[in-house]
Enzyme design. Structure first.
Site, PDB file in Angstrom:
ATOM      1  N   LEU A  61       0.826  -1.201   0.000  1.00  0.00           N
ATOM      2  CA  LEU A  61       0.000   0.000   0.000  1.00  0.00           C
ATOM      3  C   LEU A  61       0.867   1.260   0.000  1.00  0.00           C
ATOM      4  O   LEU A  61       2.019   1.224   0.422  1.00  0.00           O
ATOM      5  CB  LEU A  61      -0.906   0.021   1.235  1.00  0.00           C
ATOM      6  CG  LEU A  61      -1.760  -1.214   1.469  1.00  0.00           C
ATOM      7  CD1 LEU A  61      -2.605  -1.043   2.712  1.00  0.00           C
ATOM      8  CD2 LEU A  61      -2.640  -1.487   0.256  1.00  0.00           C
ATOM      9  N   CYS A  62       0.275   2.383  -0.440  1.00  0.00           N
ATOM     10  CA  CYS A  62       1.018   3.639  -0.457  1.00  0.00           C
ATOM     11  C   CYS A  62       0.889   4.319   0.893  1.00  0.00           C
ATOM     12  O   CYS A  62       0.466   5.467   0.982  1.00  0.00           O
ATOM     13  CB  CYS A  62       0.477   4.550  -1.539  1.00  0.00           C
ATOM     14  SG  CYS A  62       0.586   3.768  -3.130  1.00  0.00           S
ATOM     15  N   MET A  63       1.202   3.601   1.938  1.00  0.00           N
ATOM     16  CA  MET A  63       1.100   4.178   3.272  1.00  0.00           C
ATOM     17  C   MET A  63       2.297   3.696   4.068  1.00  0.00           C
ATOM     18  O   MET A  63       2.650   2.523   4.021  1.00  0.00           O
ATOM     19  CB  MET A  63      -0.163   3.668   3.976  1.00  0.00           C
ATOM     20  CG  MET A  63      -1.444   4.055   3.286  1.00  0.00           C
ATOM     21  SD  MET A  63      -2.724   2.946   3.846  1.00  0.00           S
ATOM     22  CE  MET A  63      -3.021   3.646   5.451  1.00  0.00           C
TER      23      MET A  63
END
Ligand SMILES: Cc1ncc(COP(=O)(O)O)c(C=O)c1O
Lengths: 388, 81, 485
Positions: free
Chosen positions: C392-394
């Site tokens: 994920l882009c987190m």
């Protein structure tokens, strides 16, 4: 019995000494021909390099890696260095080994350890219940699973507080920040819970002994700590004989039906004028070679107890008035020994030459250090001992 | 301060002692092979080509790991020419 | 020329920390699941992929049922839907003899469609809609009342009925767990429950039949159940004294531990997770020992979720990138999670890291547990602490801070285990599609039990307002808007 093969762990004698090196010394006093296998967790454990240290040394996986990893490693060691007796000395290790009694027996390894229940009843987070069942006093002791709980206990008990890991390590803290740091560090190293204990004022006493598994004590040696390091370690102690302290220990061991070595840590609480229980360790303390020097050899008695059909006569008491002071010395090693111990298992399949290319000609390595796949044999070990 | 590769003491098991700094290191077999190739005087490119021919690895992976490895070595105080 | 097996080149600094190549043991792998090669599963069904073992589900259920029925004459398991309500999973448990335990109208309807009769549904939870309660009353479900509002709603529903409706009360108790789940039910320690029971005796058409306590989840000490069982029996005896009649069943809820490993758990689950026999012993011995002589023993319900399904579930995932992670030194011990100094940085201040094609949106339980991460091929090199990132882009998408892993490279598959409990029901669709779920049956046949999501599925419920419907192309901003900025 003349040349028993005994595996011992916990060989470091640094600031926070482990019992293994003392146990090895005691064993050598009684069994000069014993073959001692050192099980180590770090290539820099000082006892590896001591003159009267083990004959051969193997690195072990941490107990946190679990039974499979432990037994796999043990099997590969036993192939090269058969062992009759195993004396584990680290709490976390014992915590794992009590689950493995059958597996160890199958491998022909004798131990003399408590069972799971005994071990858990004396665990630091269960001390208050234990103290209650035997009618001994214990300072307020609480397990905490997170920082919020720790802060709540601190608010109730006040500072200073002792903060302890489940299996190892203790620190006195006087501020919220120090508490926070200590709890977090202990969680990382020893898992949850950490244990908080109210500080007690008064002199410290230690009892070393062997439980027979039926509630009886085979031998007991009680000391008062005379020099205490900043970390709370006893750098000196003197043998004492106080019926109240004996009664205190007897009750605990009877209630636990303790089997195997133990160390009871107690304090004489100035406020209450009675002994209070600080903790019970499931192993010998690091000063176990002190009574051996007085002729009362607990590790040797333990080896006898591991022989199923031999129950030793009760050990005599140490007369009061003998004392020890801890004397730290340097032991020397060579980079090649470190090389042997730290080489990773990737290479087990490769043919290898031991010498470091380019190394300045050094004194011949006094003994080979086994890293797992070749090298030292029992005869090397004896040769080494005889050389000294 | 950094130590040239040629001054490092190492054995066939990948144990490394830096006699100048007193630090010790452990190489794994592939790491050891790279150090040996560079010590023998190969250029980076030649060493990389040699690695790909000796090991079951594709060029993309080998290249990534090779430069990672060298970067790490430099950070640890080795001089890579 | 024969090429040698490749391991990622590595230098380890032997300093400040234990020098011991064996410290993390060797590198176990997971090459197949129930005899089906992991590589084949990933090839046929894609990666990531959830995999369930039907054999493991059935064996675990039978083990649990045996543990209790050996010790107690009248035991009934109820499958906790929230733990995993994929229909195929629920049906395996129903086939084995489990009824259903649900906590919402949605789960209730799901259980009905799985063929469970209303009278074989335990209806639990703090939020039950009036319409759901009405349906439950009509279908004679076992309602476990959570709060006074629910009780009064029920009273108004049953007021004009011709026959009484039986209910149970959910209770929370001090059992020695380090937190008490006091959000649920009535306090069983301070007299609140008895007050409510008195109240029930005055309400028309409601009969108290059961007492329910779910002490918590992942309870590692069976003694907590001994306390819960003792308190429930005591409450049952007092309830009868008050005039509520005889209690017919005790529901001890769920909470038995699976072989997952908590963060900050020093010894692995093989040593710490109690056997189901130990839980059964604590509960059954207590009830049988304390139940008044000459009275029929109450039926015993169990809502075991996690312990039945967790170990049967795997997630196959693939390495998509290999990284290094730089950590400031003060973070080093803080990031350790498995024992003394095991995580000391071998590469100075950096640690190996991997990115997988699955993220924490599929692995919600990694907030509390550390799944094992096993390479899907045998590896010879020693494991090193490795941070495993999700896709994920987190920045918080960290599956494990320091899994012991050998060197892996892109394209390698890994298997995460155990992940069968709560991950699927709590997963969310985020950034990409949720993966397929397959179940391997006892004949090693692989069945898709949930397909991989696609765009149509994800957009199915969306609607586009008419004024946005026509323009599909991205339009240029008007120049004057730019001028404002
Ligand atoms: C009422 C109730 N029963 C059963 C369960 C299932 O618990 P577990 O999965 O821990 O067995 C839960 C879970 O939260 C619950 O709330």
């Amino acid at each position: 019995m003349h040349s028993p093969r005994i595996a011992v762990s916990g060989l470091h004698r640094g600031e926070n000494p482990q019992p293994g090196a003392s146990i090895v010394r005691s064993l050598r006093r009684r069994f000069p021909n014993a073959f001692i296998v050192g099980l180590v967790y770090d290539a820099l454990e000082s006892g590896i390099y001591a003159e009267d240290g083990p004959d051969v040394v193997y690195p072990m996986p941490y107990p946190t890696s679990g039974a499979t990893a432990f037994l796999q490693r043990l099997d590969s060691i036993l192939e090269k260095s058969p062992v009759d007796y195993l004396i584990p000395t680290l709490d976390a290790e014992i915590e794992l080994l009590v689950h493995l009694e059958e597996a160890l027996t199958e491998r022909g390894l004798r131990t003399y350890l408590p069972d799971k229940e005994m071990l858990s009843h004396r665990a630091k987070n269960h001390l208050p219940e234990l103290a209650k069942t035997c009618g001994v006093a214990v300072p307020d002791t609480r397990p905490v699973y997170d920082i919020a709980e720790a802060l709540a206990v601190a608010a109730e008990c006040g500072y200073p507080l002792m903060v302890k890991g489940q299996y190892y390590d203790a620190k006195m803290v006087s501020t919220e920040q120090a508490l926070f740091a200590a709890v977090f560090k202990l969680f990382s190293e020893w898992g949850a819970p950490a244990i908080l204990q109210r500080c007690v004022r008064g002199p410290e006493f230690n009892a070393l002994g062997l439980g027979d598994g039926e509630g009886g004590i085979v031998g007991l040696c009680t000391i008062r700590k005379t020099i205490i390091s900043n970390q709370g370690k006893g750098l000196g102690g003197i043998t004492v004989l106080d019926p109240r302290l004996d009664e205190f220990c007897t009750r605990l061991i009877r209630a636990l039906r303790w089997r195997g070595p133990f160390e009871i840590e107690a304090m004489l609480d100035e406020a209450r004028g009675e002994y209070v229980l600080i903790e019970i360790n499931p192993r010998f303390p690091a000063w176990v070679d002190f009574p051996s020097m007085l002729g009362i050899n607990f590790p040797a008695a333990l080896v006898q107890m591991m022989d199923v059909d031999r129950k030793p006569a009760p050990l005599p008491r140490c007369a009061p008035g003998h004392f020890y002071v801890r004397h730290q010395v340097e032991v020397a090693g060579h980079i090649e020994q470190l090389a042997a111990l730290s080489t990773s298992a990737d290479f087990e399949a490769l043919d290898m030459a031991r010498s470091l290319e380019g190394a300045a000609p050094s004194a011949p390595t006094p003994f080979p250090i086994e890293m797992g796949d070749d090298g030292a044999s029992p005869s090397n070990g004896s040769a080494r001992r005889h050389a000294h | 301060m950094s130590t040239p590769l040629s001054d490092l003491m190492l054995n066939d098991r990948g144990f490394v002692f830096d006699p100048a700094s007193g630090e010790t290191f452990q190489l794994n077999p592939t790491g050891l092979r790279i150090v040996r190739l560079l010590q023998s005087g190969l250029s980076h490119d030649a060493a990389l080509t040699q690695m790909v021919s000796e090991f079951e690895v594709d060029e993309h992976t080998a290249q990534r790991d090779f430069s990672d490895f060298l970067e790490n070595a430099v950070r640890l105080g080795w001089r890579i020419e | 020329m024969n090429r040698l097996p490749y391991i990622r080149p590595n230098i380890q600094r032997l300093q400040a920390g234990p020098v011991n190549p064996f410290r993390l043991g060797s590198s176990p792998s997971c090459v197949e699941i129930d005899g089906v090669p992991v590589a084949e599963l990933a090839r046929n069904y894609g990666s990531p992929l959830f995999v369930f073992s039907e054999k493991a589900l059935r064996e675990k259920y039978r083990e649990a049922h045996r543990a209790f029925s050996r010790r107690y004459p009248d035991v009934q398991f109820a499958w906790s839907y929230k733990t995993n309500y994929l229909n195929a999973i629920c049906r395996v448990f129903h086939q084995e003899g489990s009824i259903a335990e649900v906590v919402s109208g949605f789960e209730y309807e799901k259980a009905r469609r799985n063929g469970v009769d209303g009278s074989k549904i335990i209806f639990n939870g703090p939020h039950k809609e009036r319409a759901d309660l009405e349906r439950a009353v009509n279908e004679r479900a076992m309602i476990q009342v959570d709060n006074i509002d629910e009780l009064l709603t029920l009273a108004s529903i049953v007021r004009d009925r011709t026959e009484p409706v039986s209910i149970a009360l959910r209770v929370h108790l001090q059992t020695g767990t380090h937190t008490v789940w006091s959000k649920f039910g009535f306090n069983g320690d301070d007299g609140e429950v008895l007050q409510i029971i008195r109240r029930i005796t005055t309400l028309h058409n409601l009969r108290l039949q059961g007492l329910h306590c779910h002490v918590g989840t992942f309870i590692l000490d069976p003694e907590n159940y001994r306390v819960a069982a003792r308190r429930l029996v005591e409450l049952a005896i007092e309830a009868e004294k008050i005039g509520a009649g005889q209690i017919r069943y005790l529901n001890l809820g769920g909470g038995f531990a699976s072989h997952a490993r908590l963060h900050y758990q020093y010894l692995p689950p093989e040593q710490t997770t109690p056997s189901l026999d130990r839980y059964a012993e604590a509960i059954c011995e207590t009830i049988i020992g304390l139940w008044p002589a000459g009275r029929d023993l109450p039926r015993l319900y169990l809502e075991t979720g996690r312990a039945l399904v967790d170990d049967a579930g795997y997630l196959i995932s693939s390495v998509v990138a290999v990284k290094k992670r730089h950590l400031p030194s003060q973070m080093q011990t803080a990031m350790a999670a498995y024992g003394k100094s095991a995580a000391v940085m071998p590469q100075g201040n950096s640690r190996h890291a991997l990115v997988l094609d699955a993220g924490i949106n599929l692995l919600y339980t990694t907030a509390w547990y550390q799944p094992k991460i096993l390479p899907a091929r045998p590896c010879l090199d020693t494991p090193e602490p490795t941070t495993v990132f999700g896709c994920l882009c987190m920045n918080i998408d960290v599956i494990r801070e320091d899994a012991p892993l050998p060197s892996l490279t892109t394209g390698d598959q890994v298997v995460l285990h155990p992940v069968g409990a709560y991950n699927i029901t709590q997963s969310m669709q985020f950034i990409t599609y949720r993966p397929a779920v397959v179940m391997i049956d006892s004949e090693r046949k692989v069945h898709v039990i949930r397909r991989r999501e696609n765009l149509d599925y994800v957009q199915e419920l969306e609607a586009i307002p008419e004024h946005l419907a026509t323009r599909t192309a991205v339009s240029r901003p008007e120049p004057h808007i730019l001028a404002v900025a």
